[in-house]
Design a protein around this motif. Sequence first.
Motif, PDB file in Angstrom:
ATOM      1  N   LEU A  15       0.825  -1.214   0.000  1.00 36.05           N
ATOM      2  CA  LEU A  15       0.000   0.000   0.000  1.00 36.05           C
ATOM      3  C   LEU A  15       0.857   1.261   0.000  1.00 36.05           C
ATOM      4  CD1 LEU A  15      -2.849  -1.001   2.467  1.00 36.05           C
ATOM      5  CD2 LEU A  15      -2.880  -0.982  -0.025  1.00 36.05           C
ATOM      6  N   ALA A  16       1.950   1.250   0.768  1.00 38.12           N
ATOM      7  CA  ALA A  16       2.843   2.408   0.789  1.00 38.12           C
ATOM      8  C   ALA A  16       3.444   2.648  -0.591  1.00 38.12           C
ATOM      9  CB  ALA A  16       3.940   2.204   1.830  1.00 38.12           C
ATOM     10  N   TYR A  17       3.835   1.580  -1.270  1.00 38.80           N
ATOM     11  CA  TYR A  17       4.398   1.706  -2.613  1.00 38.80           C
ATOM     12  C   TYR A  17       3.360   2.287  -3.576  1.00 38.80           C
ATOM     13  CZ  TYR A  17       6.176   0.457  -7.197  1.00 38.80           C
ATOM     14  OH  TYR A  17       6.570   0.506  -8.500  1.00 38.80           O
ATOM     15  N   ARG A  18       2.139   1.757  -3.499  1.00 37.07           N
ATOM     16  CA  ARG A  18       1.093   2.255  -4.402  1.00 37.07           C
ATOM     17  C   ARG A  18       0.747   3.703  -4.115  1.00 37.07           C
ATOM     18  NH1 ARG A  18      -2.864  -2.971  -4.912  1.00 37.07           N
ATOM     19  NH2 ARG A  18      -1.292  -4.349  -5.824  1.00 37.07           N
ATOM     20  N   LEU A  19       0.752   4.097  -2.856  1.00 36.69           N
ATOM     21  CA  LEU A  19       0.501   5.484  -2.498  1.00 36.69           C
ATOM     22  C   LEU A  19       1.594   6.382  -3.072  1.00 36.69           C
ATOM     23  CD1 LEU A  19      -1.198   7.543  -0.959  1.00 36.69           C
ATOM     24  CD2 LEU A  19       0.144   7.012   1.080  1.00 36.69           C
ATOM     25  N   GLU A  20       2.833   5.936  -2.970  1.00 41.39           N
ATOM     26  CA  GLU A  20       3.959   6.689  -3.516  1.00 41.39           C
ATOM     27  C   GLU A  20       3.829   6.824  -5.036  1.00 41.39           C
ATOM     28  OE1 GLU A  20       8.809   6.231  -3.582  1.00 41.39           O
ATOM     29  OE2 GLU A  20       7.676   5.201  -2.022  1.00 41.39           O
ATOM     30  N   MET A  21       3.444   5.745  -5.702  1.00 36.42           N
ATOM     31  CA  MET A  21       3.258   5.793  -7.158  1.00 36.42           C
ATOM     32  C   MET A  21       2.120   6.748  -7.540  1.00 36.42           C
ATOM     33  SD  MET A  21       5.615   3.931  -8.415  1.00 36.42           S
ATOM     34  CE  MET A  21       5.051   3.893 -10.092  1.00 36.42           C
ATOM     35  N   THR A  22       1.020   6.691  -6.796  1.00 39.89           N
ATOM     36  CA  THR A  22      -0.120   7.569  -7.066  1.00 39.89           C
ATOM     37  C   THR A  22       0.275   9.022  -6.859  1.00 39.89           C
ATOM     38  OG1 THR A  22      -1.664   5.835  -6.433  1.00 39.89           O
ATOM     39  CG2 THR A  22      -2.506   8.084  -6.422  1.00 39.89           C
ATOM     40  N   ARG A  23       1.003   9.282  -5.804  1.00 41.69           N
ATOM     41  CA  ARG A  23       1.476  10.640  -5.537  1.00 41.69           C
ATOM     42  C   ARG A  23       2.325  11.147  -6.702  1.00 41.69           C
ATOM     43  NH1 ARG A  23       6.101  12.182  -3.880  1.00 41.69           N
ATOM     44  NH2 ARG A  23       6.539  14.045  -2.727  1.00 41.69           N
ATOM     45  N   GLY A  24       3.209  10.306  -7.202  1.00 42.87           N
ATOM     46  CA  GLY A  24       4.035  10.696  -8.346  1.00 42.87           C
ATOM     47  C   GLY A  24       3.210  11.005  -9.581  1.00 42.87           C
ATOM     48  N   LYS A  25       2.192  10.189  -9.835  1.00 45.53           N
ATOM     49  CA  LYS A  25       1.320  10.439 -10.993  1.00 45.53           C
ATOM     50  C   LYS A  25       0.570  11.752 -10.839  1.00 45.53           C
ATOM     51  CE  LYS A  25       0.455   5.649 -12.324  1.00 45.53           C
ATOM     52  NZ  LYS A  25      -0.549   4.592 -12.454  1.00 45.53           N
ATOM     53  N   LEU A  26       0.067  12.007  -9.635  1.00 48.66           N
ATOM     54  CA  LEU A  26      -0.653  13.264  -9.401  1.00 48.66           C
ATOM     55  C   LEU A  26       0.254  14.470  -9.576  1.00 48.66           C
ATOM     56  CD1 LEU A  26      -2.837  12.328  -6.304  1.00 48.66           C
ATOM     57  CD2 LEU A  26      -3.639  12.781  -8.638  1.00 48.66           C
ATOM     58  N   MET A  27       1.485  14.370  -9.081  1.00 51.15           N
ATOM     59  CA  MET A  27       2.432  15.479  -9.250  1.00 51.15           C
ATOM     60  C   MET A  27       2.738  15.725 -10.723  1.00 51.15           C
ATOM     61  SD  MET A  27       2.848  16.734  -6.319  1.00 51.15           S
ATOM     62  CE  MET A  27       4.208  17.842  -6.621  1.00 51.15           C
ATOM     63  N   GLU A  28       2.891  14.656 -11.488  1.00 51.10           N
ATOM     64  CA  GLU A  28       3.151  14.801 -12.920  1.00 51.10           C
ATOM     65  C   GLU A  28       1.958  15.444 -13.618  1.00 51.10           C
ATOM     66  OE1 GLU A  28       4.946  15.031 -16.457  1.00 51.10           O
ATOM     67  OE2 GLU A  28       5.904  14.545 -14.557  1.00 51.10           O
ATOM     68  N   GLN A  29       0.749  15.023 -13.277  1.00 53.28           N
ATOM     69  CA  GLN A  29      -0.446  15.629 -13.880  1.00 53.28           C
ATOM     70  C   GLN A  29      -0.538  17.108 -13.521  1.00 53.28           C
ATOM     71  OE1 GLN A  29      -3.851  13.284 -12.783  1.00 53.28           O
ATOM     72  NE2 GLN A  29      -3.421  11.742 -14.335  1.00 53.28           N
ATOM     73  N   TYR A  30      -0.206  17.430 -12.277  1.00 57.15           N
ATOM     74  CA  TYR A  30      -0.223  18.823 -11.843  1.00 57.15           C
ATOM     75  C   TYR A  30       0.769  19.645 -12.655  1.00 57.15           C
ATOM     76  CZ  TYR A  30       0.619  22.960  -9.006  1.00 57.15           C
ATOM     77  OH  TYR A  30       0.792  24.246  -8.588  1.00 57.15           O
ATOM     78  N   ARG A  31       1.996  19.126 -12.835  1.00 56.75           N
ATOM     79  CA  ARG A  31       3.008  19.844 -13.619  1.00 56.75           C
ATOM     80  C   ARG A  31       2.558  20.048 -15.057  1.00 56.75           C
ATOM     81  NH1 ARG A  31       6.637  17.046 -10.148  1.00 56.75           N
ATOM     82  NH2 ARG A  31       6.700  15.222 -11.484  1.00 56.75           N
ATOM     83  N   GLN A  32       1.973  19.018 -15.660  1.00 56.94           N
ATOM     84  CA  GLN A  32       1.491  19.149 -17.039  1.00 56.94           C
ATOM     85  C   GLN A  32       0.370  20.170 -17.133  1.00 56.94           C
ATOM     86  OE1 GLN A  32       0.428  15.216 -18.310  1.00 56.94           O
ATOM     87  NE2 GLN A  32       2.543  14.552 -18.539  1.00 56.94           N
TER      88      GLN A  32
END
Length: 151
Positions: free
Chosen positions: A128-145
């Motif tokens: 779950l911690a890994y998936r949360l970290e991955m989701t956070r990364g995706k959200l940050m990338e979407q925010y930057r785009q």
Amino acid sequence: MTKAIKLLTALPPPQRGKLMSLAREVSFPEDTRIFEAGGTADRFWVIRSGAVSLDQRVSSLQRVTVASLGAGDLLGWSWLFPPFEWDFGAEAFSQVRADEFEAAAVLRLCEEEPELGMTLVRNIAEILAYRLEMTRGKLMEQYRQHRRSVL
């Protein structure tokens, strides 16, 4: 970023054997809805082959994929926590074969074998911690785009 663990291979062989004694093999044809957010979470799966998309409904007509799972991945963790309802939906992206575990039987085994229970919960927490970290990364990338397109 931490590396994703696979639930079954993370368990020591004796514990894995006890858990696998509760498994039954199932399959889902491509495009099958495996579960819906809000439904009763009374089981989980470890994917043997194929791909599953975890999704979140954002409107009555649209779902957004939040994760893609494949061989060795854990599908479903809501069976561990009240109110025991799925937080996401899941759909077979391709033909899927999986080991299915009934939550009640696994929880009984964990009570009978506290060491196995602790190891299982720790491994699921790491997943779950890994998936949360991955989701956070995706959200940050979407925010930057999004920010780049607005500026």
